[in-house]
Design a protein around this motif. Structure first.
Motif, PDB file in Angstrom:
ATOM      1  N   VAL A 250       0.881  -1.276  -0.089  1.00 29.80           N
ATOM      2  CA  VAL A 250       0.113   0.128  -0.071  1.00 29.80           C
ATOM      3  C   VAL A 250       0.732   1.200   0.078  1.00 29.80           C
ATOM      4  O   VAL A 250       0.635   2.326  -0.818  1.00 29.80           O
ATOM      5  CB  VAL A 250      -0.919  -0.008   1.302  1.00 29.80           C
ATOM      6  CG1 VAL A 250      -1.625   1.348   1.445  1.00 29.80           C
ATOM      7  CG2 VAL A 250      -1.995  -1.159   0.980  1.00 29.80           C
ATOM      8  N   SER A 251       2.073   1.153   0.926  1.00 31.06           N
ATOM      9  CA  SER A 251       2.743   2.397   0.948  1.00 31.06           C
ATOM     10  C   SER A 251       3.452   2.811  -0.502  1.00 31.06           C
ATOM     11  O   SER A 251       3.485   3.677  -1.132  1.00 31.06           O
ATOM     12  CB  SER A 251       3.884   2.118   1.885  1.00 31.06           C
ATOM     13  OG  SER A 251       4.817   3.147   1.880  1.00 31.06           O
ATOM     14  N   HIS A 252       3.845   1.596  -1.329  1.00 33.68           N
ATOM     15  CA  HIS A 252       4.463   1.820  -2.341  1.00 33.68           C
ATOM     16  C   HIS A 252       3.323   2.419  -3.609  1.00 33.68           C
ATOM     17  O   HIS A 252       3.622   3.318  -4.217  1.00 33.68           O
ATOM     18  CB  HIS A 252       5.075   0.522  -3.008  1.00 33.68           C
ATOM     19  CG  HIS A 252       5.683   0.506  -4.495  1.00 33.68           C
ATOM     20  ND1 HIS A 252       4.828   0.318  -5.485  1.00 33.68           N
ATOM     21  CD2 HIS A 252       6.748   0.936  -4.645  1.00 33.68           C
ATOM     22  CE1 HIS A 252       5.703   0.377  -6.737  1.00 33.68           C
ATOM     23  NE2 HIS A 252       6.963   0.738  -6.048  1.00 33.68           N
ATOM     24  N   ASP A 253       2.256   1.632  -3.531  1.00 33.97           N
ATOM     25  CA  ASP A 253       1.174   2.255  -4.615  1.00 33.97           C
ATOM     26  C   ASP A 253       0.637   3.527  -4.314  1.00 33.97           C
ATOM     27  O   ASP A 253       0.417   4.213  -5.146  1.00 33.97           O
ATOM     28  CB  ASP A 253       0.034   1.066  -4.186  1.00 33.97           C
ATOM     29  CG  ASP A 253       0.166  -0.166  -4.730  1.00 33.97           C
ATOM     30  OD1 ASP A 253       1.348  -0.228  -5.395  1.00 33.97           O
ATOM     31  OD2 ASP A 253      -0.489  -1.221  -4.306  1.00 33.97           O
ATOM     32  N   LEU A 254       0.730   4.000  -2.826  1.00 33.96           N
ATOM     33  CA  LEU A 254       0.238   5.264  -2.485  1.00 33.96           C
ATOM     34  C   LEU A 254       1.326   6.238  -2.997  1.00 33.96           C
ATOM     35  O   LEU A 254       1.135   7.407  -3.313  1.00 33.96           O
ATOM     36  CB  LEU A 254      -0.137   5.542  -1.134  1.00 33.96           C
ATOM     37  CG  LEU A 254      -1.510   4.639  -0.785  1.00 33.96           C
ATOM     38  CD1 LEU A 254      -1.719   4.937   0.596  1.00 33.96           C
ATOM     39  CD2 LEU A 254      -2.595   5.391  -1.545  1.00 33.96           C
ATOM     40  N   ARG A 255       2.607   5.962  -2.499  1.00 37.85           N
ATOM     41  CA  ARG A 255       3.716   6.880  -2.871  1.00 37.85           C
ATOM     42  C   ARG A 255       3.922   7.015  -4.206  1.00 37.85           C
ATOM     43  O   ARG A 255       4.613   8.379  -4.487  1.00 37.85           O
ATOM     44  CB  ARG A 255       4.739   6.523  -1.971  1.00 37.85           C
ATOM     45  CG  ARG A 255       4.574   6.653  -0.345  1.00 37.85           C
ATOM     46  CD  ARG A 255       5.662   6.386   0.626  1.00 37.85           C
ATOM     47  NE  ARG A 255       5.765   6.210   1.781  1.00 37.85           N
ATOM     48  CZ  ARG A 255       5.692   7.250   2.488  1.00 37.85           C
ATOM     49  NH1 ARG A 255       5.732   8.409   1.936  1.00 37.85           N
ATOM     50  NH2 ARG A 255       5.459   7.080   3.954  1.00 37.85           N
ATOM     51  N   THR A 256       3.871   6.166  -5.164  1.00 35.89           N
ATOM     52  CA  THR A 256       4.372   6.159  -6.554  1.00 35.89           C
ATOM     53  C   THR A 256       3.402   7.412  -7.200  1.00 35.89           C
ATOM     54  O   THR A 256       4.063   8.511  -7.754  1.00 35.89           O
ATOM     55  CB  THR A 256       4.094   4.927  -7.243  1.00 35.89           C
ATOM     56  OG1 THR A 256       4.925   4.041  -6.724  1.00 35.89           O
ATOM     57  CG2 THR A 256       4.517   5.317  -8.812  1.00 35.89           C
TER      58      THR A 256
END
Length: 446
Positions: A250-256
């Motif tokens: 989730v962190s990767h998907d949101l930060r991208t």
């Protein structure tokens, strides 16, 4: 409907009862044994020993009455010599006549007054003349004196002629048996309680996030509880691993996409709208960081032994660089075991929260008398009503009606800080600050 009987124990008695499982188990085993031993000993003394002593005292009193009567029949010196020789040979009594003497006026009390009473009653039944006796002066003899015409007739009798002298052996065996049973009970109960204590230590260590090496042992019920704990531990660890993997995704998907938006805004021509969009993006990034920090908890970080002086000093310096007016009072040589990253995040949340609602913030750290350390974060803001202190720890609760709204916050700072403190075996509470605002008190074990 099943009815359960409840034993009522007065509060005064409960105050003296042991609170530990070891103490209560030992009391359950030892108390009935001790009561039984006391009852048996009392029955022995009352029904057997007293009867035997009474019979022996009556026999001795009869011999003494014969000796007194023989003296009164012929009080001549020659008759006294013959009486003494006959009593010594036949009755094991040592008789001497003390001319012109009087009976003593005082008498020492025996350790067992019941024995003196049995001899007193027996002599009173058989003798008319005044008498006196002492059972404490000699270990193997009894000194008995009878007032006769012209003086005192002093008689020494063996102690076992009046008392059953082997009674103390019975008491000794009873005491030794009680001590032996108590020792055996202590050994067995200690082994059972130790298994429960190890289970409690393992549960406490796991609750603090530490590694545990625990194998079930002890009684069957204790092993069942230990197996249930290990199964629960495995399920929780599996859940944490799955949640950690999900949060990373989730962190990767949101930060991208957030990074792409920040890049596009940075490349766009400056204008008032771009400045507002930069503020919104910064707020969104901060909110995502807080959400993930709250959901991640302590993130599996291993506790370490650290020096609080450097750790807190770094957090305070970072807050000062952001423009906060923070002063620190830190006692030297404060070493505790904690998770450094989680502690930095928690303390930074407390300082940011205090700086957002007050103009001045003070951080003080000192060792507690009862052990551990206490970290105080004070501010001079409007504070929070005392009846709302616990509400402030609820996630996503910002208490807007009580304190100025923090535009960057989402109401998770205090919740994260308390979770960190309690995860280490401490706590976080709120109080009224001497500076006029709010005081956050973080207590950590040593």
């Amino acid at each position: 409907m099943r009815l359960r009987a409840k034993l009522y124990i007065p509060r005064q008695i409960k105050r003296w009862l042991p609170t530990s499982l070891f103490g209560r188990s030992l009391l359950i085993i030892v108390l009935p044994v001790a009561v039984m031993q006391i009852a048996v000993t009392w029955a022995f003394f009352d029904a057997h020993w007293q009867t035997v002593n009474s019979k022996l005292s009556e026999g001795l009193a009869g011999d003494i009455a014969w000796a007194v009567a023989s003296y009164q029949d012929d009080p001549s010196p020659e008759a006294v010599v013959k009486l003494a020789a006959r009593a010594e040979e036949s009755l094991a009594l040592s008789i001497a006549f003390q001319k012109g003497k009087k009976l003593p006026t005082g008498r020492r009390t025996s350790l067992l007054p019941a024995l003196d009473r049995s001899l007193q009653d027996a002599l009173a039944d058989r003798l008319i003349a005044p008498f006196w006796f002492d059972t404490t002066r000699y270990t193997a003899y009894i000194d008995i004196r009878v007032q006769v015409e012209g003086g005192v007739l002093q008689i020494y009798a063996l102690r076992d002629r009046a008392f059953a002298t082997q009674g103390h052996i019975f008491i000794l065996w009873m005491v030794m048996a009680t001590l032996l049973l108590t020792a055996v009970a202590i050994l067995f109960i200690r082994n059972q309680v130790r298994a429960i204590e190890r289970l409690a230590d393992a549960a406490d260590a796991f609750g603090r996030g530490g590694d545990i090496d625990f194998k079930p042992h002890g009684a069957r019920e204790v092993r069942q509880a230990a197996m249930a704990f290990l199964a629960m531990k495995a399920r929780i660890q599996r859940h944490i691993e799955q949640r950690t993997a999900l949060l990373a995704s989730v962190s990767h998907d949101l930060r991208t996409p957030l990074t792409r938006l920040k890049l596009e805004v940075a490349l766009a021509e400056p204008c008032e709208r771009m400045d507002a969009m930069k503020g919104d993006l910064s707020e969104m990034e901060h909110m995502i960081d807080e959400y993930l920090a709250f959901a991640r908890g302590e993130g599996g970080e291993t506790p370490q032994t650290v020096d609080l002086t450097d750790l807190i000093g770094g957090v305070v310096a970072a807050a000062v660089r952001t423009g906060a007016a923070v002063e620190a009072e830190i006692a030297p040589d404060l070493v505790v075991e904690l998770r450094p990253n989680a502690f930095r995040r928690a303390l930074a949340n407390l300082i940011d929260n205090a700086a957002a609602h007050g103009e001045h913030v003070r951080v003080s750290v000192a060792a507690r008398i009862t052990g551990g350390v206490e970290i105080l974060v004070d501010d001079d803001g409007p504070g929070i009503p005392e009846d709302r202190y616990e509400d402030a720890f609820k996630p996503f609760n910002r208490l807007d009606e009580s304190r100025n709204q923090n535009e960057k916050g989402v109401g998770l700072g205090l919740a994260i800080a308390r979770d960190m403190a309690r995860g280490l075996g401490g706590d976080l509470v709120l109080e009224r600050s001497p500076m006029g605002g709010l005081r956050a008190v973080m207590r950590l074990p040593g």
